[in-house]
Motif scaffolding. Structure first.
Motif, PDB file in Angstrom:
ATOM      1  N   ALA A  40       0.958  -1.055   0.099  1.00 31.37           N
ATOM      2  CA  ALA A  40       0.163   0.077   0.088  1.00 31.37           C
ATOM      3  C   ALA A  40       0.835   1.500   0.020  1.00 31.37           C
ATOM      4  O   ALA A  40       0.512   2.453  -0.898  1.00 31.37           O
ATOM      5  CB  ALA A  40      -0.892   0.045   1.158  1.00 31.37           C
ATOM      6  N   VAL A  41       1.926   1.116   0.782  1.00 28.73           N
ATOM      7  CA  VAL A  41       3.062   2.447   0.794  1.00 28.73           C
ATOM      8  C   VAL A  41       3.482   2.724  -0.469  1.00 28.73           C
ATOM      9  O   VAL A  41       3.888   3.801  -0.911  1.00 28.73           O
ATOM     10  CB  VAL A  41       3.986   2.196   2.096  1.00 28.73           C
ATOM     11  CG1 VAL A  41       5.067   3.313   1.803  1.00 28.73           C
ATOM     12  CG2 VAL A  41       3.360   2.477   3.187  1.00 28.73           C
ATOM     13  N   THR A  42       4.009   1.470  -1.311  1.00 28.68           N
ATOM     14  CA  THR A  42       4.599   1.714  -2.396  1.00 28.68           C
ATOM     15  C   THR A  42       3.505   2.333  -3.603  1.00 28.68           C
ATOM     16  O   THR A  42       3.807   3.175  -4.326  1.00 28.68           O
ATOM     17  CB  THR A  42       5.139   0.223  -2.869  1.00 28.68           C
ATOM     18  OG1 THR A  42       6.000  -0.039  -2.069  1.00 28.68           O
ATOM     19  CG2 THR A  42       5.624   0.444  -4.377  1.00 28.68           C
ATOM     20  N   LEU A  43       2.354   1.764  -3.538  1.00 31.45           N
ATOM     21  CA  LEU A  43       1.529   2.271  -4.378  1.00 31.45           C
ATOM     22  C   LEU A  43       1.131   3.732  -4.045  1.00 31.45           C
ATOM     23  O   LEU A  43       0.963   4.520  -5.031  1.00 31.45           O
ATOM     24  CB  LEU A  43      -0.011   1.524  -4.574  1.00 31.45           C
ATOM     25  CG  LEU A  43       0.141   0.050  -4.984  1.00 31.45           C
ATOM     26  CD1 LEU A  43      -1.220  -0.485  -4.269  1.00 31.45           C
ATOM     27  CD2 LEU A  43       0.272   0.130  -6.332  1.00 31.45           C
ATOM     28  N   THR A  44       0.930   4.231  -2.932  1.00 30.60           N
ATOM     29  CA  THR A  44       0.805   5.343  -2.445  1.00 30.60           C
ATOM     30  C   THR A  44       1.638   6.452  -2.964  1.00 30.60           C
ATOM     31  O   THR A  44       1.690   7.487  -3.493  1.00 30.60           O
ATOM     32  CB  THR A  44       0.417   5.614  -0.885  1.00 30.60           C
ATOM     33  OG1 THR A  44      -0.713   4.844  -0.680  1.00 30.60           O
ATOM     34  CG2 THR A  44       0.074   7.100  -0.499  1.00 30.60           C
ATOM     35  N   GLU A  45       2.903   6.092  -2.624  1.00 26.86           N
ATOM     36  CA  GLU A  45       3.967   6.738  -3.083  1.00 26.86           C
ATOM     37  C   GLU A  45       4.451   6.979  -4.471  1.00 26.86           C
ATOM     38  O   GLU A  45       4.791   8.149  -4.961  1.00 26.86           O
ATOM     39  CB  GLU A  45       5.479   6.429  -2.107  1.00 26.86           C
ATOM     40  CG  GLU A  45       5.422   6.628  -0.695  1.00 26.86           C
ATOM     41  CD  GLU A  45       6.476   5.940  -0.093  1.00 26.86           C
ATOM     42  OE1 GLU A  45       7.365   5.032  -0.526  1.00 26.86           O
ATOM     43  OE2 GLU A  45       6.936   6.417   1.288  1.00 26.86           O
ATOM     44  N   TYR A  91      -6.721   0.605  -0.162  1.00 29.68           N
ATOM     45  CA  TYR A  91      -7.758   0.184   0.873  1.00 29.68           C
ATOM     46  C   TYR A  91      -8.122  -1.253   1.069  1.00 29.68           C
ATOM     47  O   TYR A  91      -7.864  -1.945   2.057  1.00 29.68           O
ATOM     48  CB  TYR A  91      -9.058   1.020   0.652  1.00 29.68           C
ATOM     49  CG  TYR A  91      -9.144   2.440   0.796  1.00 29.68           C
ATOM     50  CD1 TYR A  91      -8.181   3.169   1.189  1.00 29.68           C
ATOM     51  CD2 TYR A  91     -10.192   3.059   0.142  1.00 29.68           C
ATOM     52  CE1 TYR A  91      -8.107   4.589   1.148  1.00 29.68           C
ATOM     53  CE2 TYR A  91     -10.053   4.554  -0.099  1.00 29.68           C
ATOM     54  CZ  TYR A  91      -9.358   5.283   0.604  1.00 29.68           C
ATOM     55  OH  TYR A  91      -9.444   6.688   0.680  1.00 29.68           O
ATOM     56  N   SER A  92      -8.326  -1.667   0.050  1.00 31.84           N
ATOM     57  CA  SER A  92      -8.476  -3.214  -0.248  1.00 31.84           C
ATOM     58  C   SER A  92      -7.226  -4.136   0.193  1.00 31.84           C
ATOM     59  O   SER A  92      -7.521  -5.152   0.846  1.00 31.84           O
ATOM     60  CB  SER A  92      -9.021  -3.661  -1.601  1.00 31.84           C
ATOM     61  OG  SER A  92     -10.228  -3.094  -1.919  1.00 31.84           O
ATOM     62  N   ILE A  93      -5.986  -3.772  -0.462  1.00 36.03           N
ATOM     63  CA  ILE A  93      -4.890  -4.431   0.215  1.00 36.03           C
ATOM     64  C   ILE A  93      -4.600  -4.505   1.605  1.00 36.03           C
ATOM     65  O   ILE A  93      -4.287  -5.500   2.143  1.00 36.03           O
ATOM     66  CB  ILE A  93      -3.617  -4.027  -0.797  1.00 36.03           C
ATOM     67  CG1 ILE A  93      -2.676  -5.210  -0.775  1.00 36.03           C
ATOM     68  CG2 ILE A  93      -3.260  -2.801  -0.467  1.00 36.03           C
ATOM     69  CD1 ILE A  93      -2.658  -6.192  -1.724  1.00 36.03           C
ATOM     70  N   VAL A  94      -4.857  -3.205   2.110  1.00 31.20           N
ATOM     71  CA  VAL A  94      -4.561  -3.167   3.722  1.00 31.20           C
ATOM     72  C   VAL A  94      -5.641  -4.066   4.350  1.00 31.20           C
ATOM     73  O   VAL A  94      -5.441  -4.808   5.274  1.00 31.20           O
ATOM     74  CB  VAL A  94      -4.684  -1.793   4.104  1.00 31.20           C
ATOM     75  CG1 VAL A  94      -4.715  -1.650   5.691  1.00 31.20           C
ATOM     76  CG2 VAL A  94      -3.524  -1.050   3.490  1.00 31.20           C
ATOM     77  N   LEU A  95      -6.825  -4.260   3.781  1.00 24.97           N
ATOM     78  CA  LEU A  95      -7.635  -4.870   4.664  1.00 24.97           C
ATOM     79  C   LEU A  95      -7.993  -6.241   4.068  1.00 24.97           C
ATOM     80  O   LEU A  95      -8.480  -7.125   4.812  1.00 24.97           O
ATOM     81  CB  LEU A  95      -9.474  -4.338   4.130  1.00 24.97           C
ATOM     82  CG  LEU A  95      -9.692  -3.135   4.737  1.00 24.97           C
ATOM     83  CD1 LEU A  95     -11.177  -2.615   4.303  1.00 24.97           C
ATOM     84  CD2 LEU A  95      -9.826  -3.300   6.301  1.00 24.97           C
ATOM     85  N   GLN A  96      -7.096  -6.510   2.971  1.00 28.42           N
ATOM     86  CA  GLN A  96      -6.905  -8.002   2.489  1.00 28.42           C
ATOM     87  C   GLN A  96      -8.664  -8.435   2.140  1.00 28.42           C
ATOM     88  O   GLN A  96      -8.942  -9.570   2.538  1.00 28.42           O
ATOM     89  CB  GLN A  96      -6.421  -9.064   3.399  1.00 28.42           C
ATOM     90  CG  GLN A  96      -5.939 -10.434   2.775  1.00 28.42           C
ATOM     91  CD  GLN A  96      -5.235 -11.166   3.645  1.00 28.42           C
ATOM     92  OE1 GLN A  96      -5.550 -11.110   5.099  1.00 28.42           O
ATOM     93  NE2 GLN A  96      -4.605 -12.159   3.285  1.00 28.42           N
ATOM     94  N   ASP A  97      -9.313  -7.482   1.387  1.00 35.24           N
ATOM     95  CA  ASP A  97     -10.728  -7.644   1.292  1.00 35.24           C
ATOM     96  C   ASP A  97     -11.171  -6.743   0.137  1.00 35.24           C
ATOM     97  O   ASP A  97     -10.675  -5.732   0.016  1.00 35.24           O
ATOM     98  CB  ASP A  97     -11.647  -7.231   2.547  1.00 35.24           C
ATOM     99  CG  ASP A  97     -12.994  -7.604   2.457  1.00 35.24           C
ATOM    100  OD1 ASP A  97     -13.421  -8.035   1.559  1.00 35.24           O
ATOM    101  OD2 ASP A  97     -13.822  -7.679   3.550  1.00 35.24           O
ATOM    102  N   ILE A  98     -11.851  -7.243  -0.775  1.00 32.81           N
ATOM    103  CA  ILE A  98     -12.556  -6.840  -1.945  1.00 32.81           C
ATOM    104  C   ILE A  98     -13.715  -5.787  -1.719  1.00 32.81           C
ATOM    105  O   ILE A  98     -14.025  -4.968  -2.517  1.00 32.81           O
ATOM    106  CB  ILE A  98     -12.689  -7.620  -3.146  1.00 32.81           C
ATOM    107  CG1 ILE A  98     -14.004  -8.346  -2.447  1.00 32.81           C
ATOM    108  CG2 ILE A  98     -11.529  -8.307  -3.703  1.00 32.81           C
ATOM    109  CD1 ILE A  98     -14.728  -9.093  -3.557  1.00 32.81           C
ATOM    110  N   GLU A  99     -14.063  -5.663  -0.410  1.00 31.44           N
ATOM    111  CA  GLU A  99     -15.343  -4.858  -0.202  1.00 31.44           C
ATOM    112  C   GLU A  99     -15.196  -3.457  -0.686  1.00 31.44           C
ATOM    113  O   GLU A  99     -15.996  -2.835  -1.373  1.00 31.44           O
ATOM    114  CB  GLU A  99     -15.630  -4.871   1.385  1.00 31.44           C
ATOM    115  CG  GLU A  99     -16.904  -4.233   1.611  1.00 31.44           C
ATOM    116  CD  GLU A  99     -17.264  -4.512   2.917  1.00 31.44           C
ATOM    117  OE1 GLU A  99     -18.237  -4.078   3.334  1.00 31.44           O
ATOM    118  OE2 GLU A  99     -16.509  -5.090   3.746  1.00 31.44           O
TER     119      GLU A  99
END
Length: 159
Positions: A40-45, A91-99
């Motif tokens: 998530a950090v890599t994507l954000t940065e 968001y999804s990767i941090v939650l490990q959920d596709i919601e």
């Protein structure tokens, strides 16, 4: 809803303690947390770089599209939307959920793009370009964890 929330809600509905399988799933969720946060950090940065490179790939593949017509509003909207999808994936990767992808990224989006007369196929191609550029930033292991979130979007938006 994360595995933690789902497990607790299920146990509470049944007025029971978490079972060994649920506790194991929660432990696995926590053990993979650093990996998911790193992704998530890599994507954000790298969001801006990802969007710029993916847009160039998209416009190479889809020359005749509103976002490549010279109209600044269409172009900036396209770039904004691509950044928005990267954010939903974090968001999804941090939650490990596709919601977050299901609730925010696909439900209702098809109607919105159709009403704006933006071909859904173009959006699918743009998401594929985002996926390609994003996965290049990661090891094979991290890319394998990230790819299904892009695939979910692609499937959910395919007309």
């Amino acid at each position: 809803m994360s595995i933690i929330t789902k497990s607790i809600a299920s146990a509470d509905r049944e007025a029971r303690y978490l079972n060994p399988g649920e506790l194991s799933a929660i432990r696995n969720f926590y053990e993979g947390g650093f990996s998911r946060l790193r992704i998530a950090v890599t994507l954000t940065e790298n969001e801006q770089k990802i969007v710029e490179k993916a847009s160039l790939k998209f416009w190479e593949r889809c020359h005749d599209t509103p976002s490549n017509s010279g109209n600044r509003i269409y172009r900036s909207s396209c770039l904004r939307d691509q950044g928005w999808y990267i954010r939903l994936i974090t968001y999804s990767i941090v939650l490990q959920d596709i919601e977050p992808l299901a609730e925010i990224g696909t439900i209702g989006v098809q109607e919105m793009y159709n009403s704006l007369e933006i071909p859904l196929l173009n959006l699918v191609i743009a998401i594929r370009c985002l996926k390609e550029v994003s996965l290049d930033l990661f090891s094979l292991e991290d890319a394998a964890e990230l790819a299904p979130y892009f695939d979910y979007l692609i499937q959910g938006l395919t007309p």
